[in-house]
Design a protein around this motif. Structure first.
Motif, PDB file in Angstrom:
ATOM      1  N   SER A  11      -2.632  -4.361  -2.221  1.00 55.26           N
ATOM      2  CA  SER A  11      -1.713  -3.356  -2.919  1.00 55.26           C
ATOM      3  C   SER A  11      -3.030  -1.863  -2.680  1.00 55.26           C
ATOM      4  O   SER A  11      -2.627  -0.915  -2.734  1.00 55.26           O
ATOM      5  CB  SER A  11      -1.655  -3.445  -3.955  1.00 55.26           C
ATOM      6  N   ARG A  59       0.659   2.331   4.422  1.00 57.01           N
ATOM      7  CA  ARG A  59      -0.252   3.247   3.529  1.00 57.01           C
ATOM      8  C   ARG A  59       0.853   3.935   2.550  1.00 57.01           C
ATOM      9  O   ARG A  59       1.914   4.219   2.572  1.00 57.01           O
ATOM     10  CB  ARG A  59      -0.928   4.435   3.985  1.00 57.01           C
ATOM     11  N   ASN A  60       0.427   3.816   1.195  1.00 60.38           N
ATOM     12  CA  ASN A  60       0.893   4.422   0.033  1.00 60.38           C
ATOM     13  C   ASN A  60       0.192   5.718  -0.341  1.00 60.38           C
ATOM     14  O   ASN A  60      -0.708   5.575  -1.106  1.00 60.38           O
ATOM     15  CB  ASN A  60       1.177   3.456  -1.208  1.00 60.38           C
ATOM     16  N   LYS A  61       0.681   6.885   0.087  1.00 58.30           N
ATOM     17  CA  LYS A  61      -0.072   8.103  -0.261  1.00 58.30           C
ATOM     18  C   LYS A  61       0.376   8.804  -1.561  1.00 58.30           C
ATOM     19  O   LYS A  61      -0.150   9.624  -2.060  1.00 58.30           O
ATOM     20  CB  LYS A  61       0.283   9.093   0.702  1.00 58.30           C
ATOM     21  N   ASP A  62       1.462   8.228  -2.234  1.00 56.83           N
ATOM     22  CA  ASP A  62       1.672   8.572  -3.672  1.00 56.83           C
ATOM     23  C   ASP A  62       0.644   8.274  -4.752  1.00 56.83           C
ATOM     24  O   ASP A  62       0.848   8.571  -5.692  1.00 56.83           O
ATOM     25  CB  ASP A  62       3.164   8.046  -3.923  1.00 56.83           C
ATOM     26  N   ARG A  86      -1.150  -0.354  -7.971  1.00 62.86           N
ATOM     27  CA  ARG A  86       0.741  -0.469  -8.305  1.00 62.86           C
ATOM     28  C   ARG A  86       0.998   0.104  -9.583  1.00 62.86           C
ATOM     29  O   ARG A  86       0.381  -0.102 -10.420  1.00 62.86           O
ATOM     30  CB  ARG A  86       0.826  -2.003  -8.106  1.00 62.86           C
ATOM     31  N   TYR A 111      -1.567   0.726  -0.555  1.00 63.04           N
ATOM     32  CA  TYR A 111      -0.458   0.189   0.577  1.00 63.04           C
ATOM     33  C   TYR A 111       0.775  -0.107  -0.230  1.00 63.04           C
ATOM     34  O   TYR A 111       0.768  -0.478  -1.692  1.00 63.04           O
ATOM     35  CB  TYR A 111      -1.133  -0.932   0.889  1.00 63.04           C
ATOM     36  N   HIS A 112       1.746   0.019   0.319  1.00 65.56           N
ATOM     37  CA  HIS A 112       2.915  -0.490   0.283  1.00 65.56           C
ATOM     38  C   HIS A 112       3.003  -1.906   0.296  1.00 65.56           C
ATOM     39  O   HIS A 112       2.242  -2.604   0.913  1.00 65.56           O
ATOM     40  CB  HIS A 112       4.094   0.012   0.801  1.00 65.56           C
TER      41      HIS A 112
END
Length: 266
Positions: A137, A159-162, A249, A153-154
């Motif tokens: 994550s 990639r999780n850029k939020d 997360r 990461y999702h």
């Protein structure tokens, strides 16, 4: 006579080493009686430290560790925490009450939740976070307790850029100042409590969801039914909290908030 005295001293020394205390705690880990306990602690003096085991009421261990002082405030060595059915949830090592070396949190399925290294009581070096399926994550680098880089990461691996933080406590938007302004604007002194000059402090506990919503608000320290109800009302009136982040997360978290009701004196 001298031999008898020596044997007596030896027996006293052995008894001193193996003697065990039992201390009872309520659900807030405050001292209480056995009849009102949610946890209990057994401890024994050995090797210059207090060896401690905290227990659930079902007898299973909640925590094992050692303390340097009689008040059991200065942690030393390996500490392990467990859930109520005996699964390990958290492991950490302390030197003179400061985290040192590897620290790991676990999911209920035994897989790693987050893991990393501490130095002199601060996060240091690489920390890694994982989803329950083992997918990473997030990964972050710390120096002297401060995050200096991070990639997140999702659950599908993209990639999780939020997300920009590896770890964060939940909080009210704008911080303590905005929270106090919200309370001053929205908290109302109940008429019945005002008429009867009732004062007190209410402590409420609630969950901040992954979406930032306050849920499951309950009074854990009551003052008066009118004051208790108003404290719950004003908490549930809030919205858009900043949710906690754990291992990159968004996660739900528990909050405790004291709310003081005090009449102004002329």
């Amino acid at each position: 006579m001298k031999l008898l005295l020596s044997l007596t001293c030896l027996c006293l020394a052995v008894l001193s080493t193996i003697a065990q205390d039992t201390i009872y705690y309520n659900s807030y880990w405050r001292d209480t009686t056995a009849a009102h306990a949610s946890y209990y602690r057994t401890r024994s003096r050995s090797g210059g430290v207090w060896q401690v085991i905290d227990h659930y009421l079902n007898g299973k261990s909640q925590m094992t560790g050692a303390y340097l002082d009689d008040s059991c405030l200065l942690k030393q060595g390996e500490f392990i925490w467990f859930d109520s059915i005996g699964r390990v949830t958290h492991e950490c090592t302390y030197v003179a009450n400061k985290e040192e070396g590897k620290e790991t949190y676990y999911y209920d399925n035994g897989k790693i939740n987050i893991t990393g290294n501490n130095k002199n009581g601060e996060k240091d070096g690489k920390w890694l976070g994982y989803y329950t399926n083992g997918q990473r994550s997030g990964e972050a680098k710390y120096k002297n307790g401060k995050q200096v880089s991070g990639t997140f990461y999702h659950e599908d691996g993209s990639r999780n850029k939020d997300i920009e933080e590896f770890m964060r406590e939940s909080g009210y938007p704008g911080g303590v100042g905005q929270w106090l302004r919200f309370l001053n604007k929205n908290l109302r002194y109940p008429d019945s409590a005002y008429i009867h000059e009732i004062e007190g402090t209410v402590v409420v506990q609630f969950i901040v969801s992954e979406e930032g919503k306050p849920l499951d608000c309950m009074v854990i320290q009551a003052a008066n039914p009118y004051l208790d109800a108003e404290a719950k009302r004003v908490i549930l009136l809030t919205k858009n909290w900043e949710p906690a982040i754990f291992g990159g997360r968004l996660v739900k978290s528990y909050k405790k908030q004291p709310i003081v009701f005090k009449l102004q004196t002329e």
